[in-house]
Design a protein around this motif. Structure first.
Motif, mmCIF file in Angstrom:
data_model
loop_
_atom_site.group_PDB
_atom_site.id
_atom_site.type_symbol
_atom_site.label_atom_id
_atom_site.label_comp_id
_atom_site.label_asym_id
_atom_site.label_seq_id
_atom_site.Cartn_x
_atom_site.Cartn_y
_atom_site.Cartn_z
ATOM 1 N N ILE A 20 -4.491 8.498 1.565
ATOM 2 C CA ILE A 20 -3.618 8.162 0.299
ATOM 3 C C ILE A 20 -2.164 8.824 0.163
ATOM 4 O O ILE A 20 -1.394 8.388 -0.388
ATOM 5 C CB ILE A 20 -4.529 8.976 -0.740
ATOM 6 C CG1 ILE A 20 -5.669 8.037 -0.913
ATOM 7 C CG2 ILE A 20 -4.006 9.184 -2.256
ATOM 8 C CD1 ILE A 20 -5.844 6.912 -1.407
ATOM 9 N N SER A 21 -2.018 9.932 1.417
ATOM 10 C CA SER A 21 -0.861 10.491 1.225
ATOM 11 C C SER A 21 0.414 9.532 1.520
ATOM 12 O O SER A 21 0.175 8.453 2.711
ATOM 13 C CB SER A 21 -0.773 11.678 2.381
ATOM 14 O OG SER A 21 -1.477 12.885 1.364
ATOM 15 N N PRO A 22 1.608 9.497 1.147
ATOM 16 C CA PRO A 22 2.648 8.557 1.877
ATOM 17 C C PRO A 22 3.025 8.856 3.280
ATOM 18 O O PRO A 22 2.803 10.072 3.621
ATOM 19 C CB PRO A 22 3.821 9.205 0.918
ATOM 20 C CG PRO A 22 3.227 9.636 -0.497
ATOM 21 C CD PRO A 22 2.026 10.288 -0.051
ATOM 22 N N LYS A 23 3.247 7.844 3.747
ATOM 23 C CA LYS A 23 3.384 7.641 5.304
ATOM 24 C C LYS A 23 4.903 7.764 5.512
ATOM 25 O O LYS A 23 5.495 8.282 6.739
ATOM 26 C CB LYS A 23 2.658 6.428 6.109
ATOM 27 C CG LYS A 23 1.521 6.369 5.524
ATOM 28 C CD LYS A 23 0.697 7.416 6.360
ATOM 29 C CE LYS A 23 -0.913 7.185 6.063
ATOM 30 N NZ LYS A 23 -1.690 7.965 5.227
ATOM 31 N N ARG A 69 -10.917 1.567 6.736
ATOM 32 C CA ARG A 69 -9.546 2.007 6.535
ATOM 33 C C ARG A 69 -9.143 3.419 6.348
ATOM 34 O O ARG A 69 -8.584 4.371 6.666
ATOM 35 C CB ARG A 69 -8.836 1.233 5.308
ATOM 36 C CG ARG A 69 -7.433 1.649 5.139
ATOM 37 C CD ARG A 69 -6.882 0.729 4.226
ATOM 38 N NE ARG A 69 -5.228 1.226 4.325
ATOM 39 C CZ ARG A 69 -4.322 0.403 4.727
ATOM 40 N NH1 ARG A 69 -4.734 -0.808 5.598
ATOM 41 N NH2 ARG A 69 -3.267 0.742 4.706
ATOM 42 N N PHE A 70 -10.348 3.895 5.305
ATOM 43 C CA PHE A 70 -10.362 5.489 5.005
ATOM 44 C C PHE A 70 -11.107 6.391 6.157
ATOM 45 O O PHE A 70 -10.477 7.370 6.046
ATOM 46 C CB PHE A 70 -10.916 5.524 3.568
ATOM 47 C CG PHE A 70 -10.054 5.444 2.275
ATOM 48 C CD1 PHE A 70 -9.403 6.303 1.692
ATOM 49 C CD2 PHE A 70 -9.860 4.012 2.021
ATOM 50 C CE1 PHE A 70 -8.672 6.110 0.854
ATOM 51 C CE2 PHE A 70 -8.812 3.709 1.081
ATOM 52 C CZ PHE A 70 -8.383 4.879 0.177
ATOM 53 N N ASP A 71 -12.075 5.720 6.684
ATOM 54 C CA ASP A 71 -13.046 6.608 7.489
ATOM 55 C C ASP A 71 -12.127 7.001 8.957
ATOM 56 O O ASP A 71 -12.349 6.094 9.999
ATOM 57 C CB ASP A 71 -14.203 5.899 7.661
ATOM 58 C CG ASP A 71 -15.089 6.815 8.598
ATOM 59 O OD1 ASP A 71 -14.997 7.855 8.948
ATOM 60 O OD2 ASP A 71 -16.337 6.188 8.781
ATOM 61 N N LYS A 72 -11.386 7.956 9.107
ATOM 62 C CA LYS A 72 -10.506 7.993 10.190
ATOM 63 C C LYS A 72 -11.540 8.298 11.320
ATOM 64 O O LYS A 72 -10.915 7.956 12.461
ATOM 65 C CB LYS A 72 -9.596 9.016 9.844
ATOM 66 C CG LYS A 72 -8.824 8.898 8.717
ATOM 67 C CD LYS A 72 -7.819 7.572 8.960
ATOM 68 C CE LYS A 72 -6.924 7.390 7.818
ATOM 69 N NZ LYS A 72 -6.649 6.031 7.762
ATOM 70 N N ILE A 106 0.644 -1.237 0.044
ATOM 71 C CA ILE A 106 0.083 0.054 0.048
ATOM 72 C C ILE A 106 0.852 1.215 0.096
ATOM 73 O O ILE A 106 0.539 2.332 -0.699
ATOM 74 C CB ILE A 106 -1.075 0.044 1.061
ATOM 75 C CG1 ILE A 106 -1.867 -1.124 0.799
ATOM 76 C CG2 ILE A 106 -1.802 1.277 1.353
ATOM 77 C CD1 ILE A 106 -2.989 -1.299 2.391
ATOM 78 N N GLU A 107 2.012 1.128 0.835
ATOM 79 C CA GLU A 107 2.811 2.385 0.812
ATOM 80 C C GLU A 107 3.382 2.714 -0.336
ATOM 81 O O GLU A 107 3.730 3.709 -0.948
ATOM 82 C CB GLU A 107 3.935 2.361 1.885
ATOM 83 C CG GLU A 107 4.738 3.589 1.933
ATOM 84 C CD GLU A 107 4.125 4.774 2.301
ATOM 85 O OE1 GLU A 107 4.825 5.939 1.922
ATOM 86 O OE2 GLU A 107 2.922 4.826 2.995
ATOM 87 N N LEU A 152 1.684 7.006 -6.576
ATOM 88 C CA LEU A 152 0.599 8.268 -6.952
ATOM 89 C C LEU A 152 1.215 9.502 -6.616
ATOM 90 O O LEU A 152 0.932 10.252 -7.449
ATOM 91 C CB LEU A 152 -0.511 7.916 -6.160
ATOM 92 C CG LEU A 152 -1.551 6.789 -6.495
ATOM 93 C CD1 LEU A 152 -2.644 6.485 -5.336
ATOM 94 C CD2 LEU A 152 -2.153 6.948 -7.734
ATOM 95 N N ASN A 153 1.855 9.642 -5.617
ATOM 96 C CA ASN A 153 2.441 11.035 -5.337
ATOM 97 C C ASN A 153 3.493 11.441 -6.460
ATOM 98 O O ASN A 153 3.604 12.641 -6.511
ATOM 99 C CB ASN A 153 3.168 10.620 -4.177
ATOM 100 C CG ASN A 153 3.623 12.090 -3.344
ATOM 101 O OD1 ASN A 153 2.662 13.190 -3.339
ATOM 102 N ND2 ASN A 153 4.932 12.287 -2.735
#
Length: 92
Positions: free
Chosen positions: A84-87, A66-69, A9-10, A16-17
């Protein structure tokens, strides 16, 4: 297995970034079909189905969670950007 999935995922986030034409806001708007400012489970399902990806109810719920923080049952733009942003730092 979990570590391997997170690594994959990362890697996707990093790719994408790096895409010059990829815009987080445009990606979010593509998911937000009803233009309400958030993405629902049904909108996730519709977009996935439109791309030939058919998921079980459990898989869709896992994706939403996963998306719904803030766990309100909707994915806001800030929730979306957070996921979506890189971690990790950019890989060279």
């Amino acid at each position: 297995m979990l570590f391997q999935n997170e690594s994959i995922i990362e890697n996707i986030r990093q790719k994408l970034n790096k895409r010059p034409l990829f815009d987080l806001y445009d990606a979010f708007k593509a998911l937000d079909k009803n233009d309400k400012g958030y993405v629902t489970l049904e909108e996730f399902k519709e977009v996935l189905n439109n791309h030939g990806i058919y998921s079980s109810s459990n898989e869709l719920m896992s994706l939403l969670q996963r998306f719904d923080k803030n766990q309100d049952g909707k994915v806001s733009y800030s929730d979306f950007v957070s996921e979506i942003s890189p971690k990790s730092p950019t890989k060279y």
